[in-house]
Design an enzyme around this catalytic site. Structure first.
Site, PDB file in Angstrom:
ATOM      1  N   THR A   8       0.799  -1.221   0.000  1.00 20.48           N
ATOM      2  CA  THR A   8       0.000   0.000   0.000  1.00 20.48           C
ATOM      3  C   THR A   8       0.838   1.280   0.000  1.00 20.48           C
ATOM      4  O   THR A   8       0.282   2.370  -0.031  1.00 20.48           O
ATOM      5  CB  THR A   8      -0.923   0.019   1.229  1.00 20.48           C
ATOM      6  OG1 THR A   8      -0.115  -0.115   2.403  1.00 20.48           O
ATOM      7  CG2 THR A   8      -1.928  -1.120   1.169  1.00 20.48           C
ATOM      8  N   CYS A   9       2.150   1.152   0.034  1.00 21.53           N
ATOM      9  CA  CYS A   9       3.046   2.324   0.085  1.00 21.53           C
ATOM     10  C   CYS A   9       3.259   2.886  -1.324  1.00 21.53           C
ATOM     11  O   CYS A   9       3.718   2.175  -2.223  1.00 21.53           O
ATOM     12  CB  CYS A   9       4.375   1.911   0.708  1.00 21.53           C
ATOM     13  SG  CYS A   9       5.661   3.173   0.648  1.00 21.53           S
ATOM     14  N   ASP A  10       2.943   4.167  -1.511  1.00 17.80           N
ATOM     15  CA  ASP A  10       3.101   4.807  -2.823  1.00 17.80           C
ATOM     16  C   ASP A  10       4.552   4.775  -3.306  1.00 17.80           C
ATOM     17  O   ASP A  10       4.815   4.535  -4.480  1.00 17.80           O
ATOM     18  CB  ASP A  10       2.610   6.252  -2.784  1.00 17.80           C
ATOM     19  CG  ASP A  10       1.102   6.350  -2.680  1.00 17.80           C
ATOM     20  OD1 ASP A  10       0.408   5.374  -3.050  1.00 17.80           O
ATOM     21  OD2 ASP A  10       0.608   7.403  -2.222  1.00 17.80           O
TER      22      ASP A  10
END
Length: 103
Positions: A8-10
């Site tokens: 979920t980390c950009d």
């Protein structure tokens, strides 16, 4: 090449997109091998901890004072991301210098 980070980390997604042959290892579900984490701590020191994260802000002063490896074992999302392992080398983050070396 392995990218240790979060699905979920950009920033991890940007790194993965730029490095299509890399494998994403989700630290929340799969963790980071202890020997990789020890090498990363030896190489990057306190920079390995993301002290700007909501997880860090939620910790008490006593918890923050614990050894970094113990903290990261209990709270893997505290690790600055991504941690990239390739050809025996480690890279931390996805800044211009790391991109220049890997892309």
């Amino acid at each position: 090449m392995r990218i240790y980070g979060l699905k979920t980390c950009d920033t991890c997604r940007k790194a993965l997109k730029s490095l299509p042959d890399a494998e994403l290892v989700d630290v929340r579900t799969q963790g980071v091998p202890p020997e990789v984490m020890a090498r990363a701590l030896a190489q990057f020191g306190e920079k390995l901890l993301n002290t700007r994260s909501t997880t860090w802000r939620g910790l008490s002063e006593a918890e923050r004072a614990r050894a970094p490896l113990d903290l990261l074992a209990d709270h893997p999302t505290l690790m600055k991301r991504p941690l990239i392992e390739t050809k025996g080398r480690l890279y931390l983050g996805w800044g211009a210098e790391v991109q220049a070396d890997l892309v």
